[in-house]
Design an enzyme around this catalytic site. Structure first.
Site, PDB file in Angstrom:
ATOM      1  N   HIS A   1      12.869  66.169  58.323  1.00  0.00           N
ATOM      2  CA  HIS A   1      14.212  66.054  58.880  1.00  0.00           C
ATOM      3  C   HIS A   1      14.222  65.338  60.235  1.00  0.00           C
ATOM      4  O   HIS A   1      13.683  65.852  61.221  1.00  0.00           O
ATOM      5  CB  HIS A   1      14.804  67.461  59.017  1.00  0.00           C
ATOM      6  CG  HIS A   1      16.206  67.486  59.548  1.00  0.00           C
ATOM      7  ND1 HIS A   1      16.492  67.404  60.894  1.00  0.00           N
ATOM      8  CD2 HIS A   1      17.391  67.567  58.917  1.00  0.00           C
ATOM      9  CE1 HIS A   1      17.806  67.443  61.057  1.00  0.00           C
ATOM     10  NE2 HIS A   1      18.378  67.548  59.876  1.00  0.00           N
ATOM     11  N   ASP A   2      14.804  64.142  60.257  1.00  0.00           N
ATOM     12  CA  ASP A   2      15.115  63.418  61.509  1.00  0.00           C
ATOM     13  C   ASP A   2      13.925  63.213  62.443  1.00  0.00           C
ATOM     14  O   ASP A   2      14.082  63.236  63.671  1.00  0.00           O
ATOM     15  CB  ASP A   2      16.222  64.156  62.274  1.00  0.00           C
ATOM     16  CG  ASP A   2      17.576  64.075  61.578  1.00  0.00           C
ATOM     17  OD1 ASP A   2      17.627  63.614  60.430  1.00  0.00           O
ATOM     18  OD2 ASP A   2      18.578  64.483  62.189  1.00  0.00           O
TER      19      ASP A   2
ATOM     20  N   LYS B   1      21.905  60.040  57.023  1.00  0.00           N
ATOM     21  CA  LYS B   1      22.830  61.131  57.296  1.00  0.00           C
ATOM     22  C   LYS B   1      23.515  60.909  58.639  1.00  0.00           C
ATOM     23  O   LYS B   1      22.938  60.288  59.534  1.00  0.00           O
ATOM     24  CB  LYS B   1      22.096  62.485  57.301  1.00  0.00           C
ATOM     25  CG  LYS B   1      21.056  62.624  58.415  1.00  0.00           C
ATOM     26  CD  LYS B   1      20.244  63.916  58.290  1.00  0.00           C
ATOM     27  CE  LYS B   1      20.928  65.123  58.883  1.00  0.00           C
ATOM     28  NZ  LYS B   1      20.804  65.120  60.380  1.00  0.00           N
TER      29      LYS B   1
END
Length: 217
Positions: free
Chosen positions: A36-37, A123
């Site tokens: 994630h990110d 996202k």
């Protein structure tokens, strides 16, 4: 509104979170890994030579390699370096333009070599599920469990875990393969997941599940 400078802190240990309400077991045939990110912009506030970032990077790389060997899909959520104010929405009010001011730092900071574009999940909100193709991708892959690693634990990682749980995806939150603004923030995320949304486990736990013969012979 810029990201804060993050002081080094020691990663949480299993004593940092309560017993998980969910009793799910990680199954490689059902699981996918989400990184994630982990983009250069979001890694920049950390000291790369210290905890939490240094061990978290090592743990994420170990999980990526183990998943690749086990045939477990690996996906990477990324915020686009170019977004309009409308696309960024209320996050602009909370954090300012963020990565939009530094599009050159949108690259992943993992040193994993070339990553298939199909594994990237763009996202624009905290949750990696919100208005993205993540859930559709998991369905296509036949996966209903998601290991969550990355940053920041009490913001995007936690929101993704809760969102996934509401969609019928079992979240497995990697306590020592996530990082945050502080140990306190990190532990808040772990407690919340354990009580309401998924299973908190360590990298060692996940590696044992991914490689059941590890250590034998």
């Amino acid at each position: 509104m810029a990201l804060p400078t993050i002081a080094p802190y020691e990663l949480p240990t299993p004593r940092s979170w309560p017993e998980c309400r969910a009793r799910w077991t990680l199954e490689p045939s059902r699981a996918a890994l989400l990184v994630h990110d982990m983009q250069a912009y979001f890694l920049r506030p950390f000291d790369p030579s210290a905890s939490p970032l240094r061990p978290v990077l090592a743990h994420v790389r170990a999980l990526v390699h183990a998943c690749t060997r086990a045939g477990v899909p690996v996906l990477f959520s990324v915020q686009p370096g170019e977004q309009s104010r409308d696309e960024r929405g209320l996050l602009w009010d909370l954090w300012g333009p963020g990565i939009v001011e530094h599009p050159g730092l949108a690259k992943l900071g993992l040193e994993l070599g070339e990553i298939d574009a199909d594994a990237l999940i763009p996202k624009r909100r905290y949750s990696a599920f919100f208005e993205t193709r993540l859930h559709e991708r998991l369905r296509t892959l036949g996966r209903d469990q998601l290991m969550i690693t990355g940053i920041y634990a009490h913001i995007g990682c936690l929101t993704t875990a809760v969102d996934g749980c509401m969609r019928g995806v079992q979240p497995f939150f990697l306590a020592d393969a996530t990082a945050d603004f502080s140990r306190e923030d990190h532990e808040i995320a772990l407690r919340q997941v354990a009580r309401t949304a998924g299973v908190v486990l360590t990298t060692s736990d996940a590696l044992r599940a991914l490689e059941p013969s590890r250590g034998e012979g």
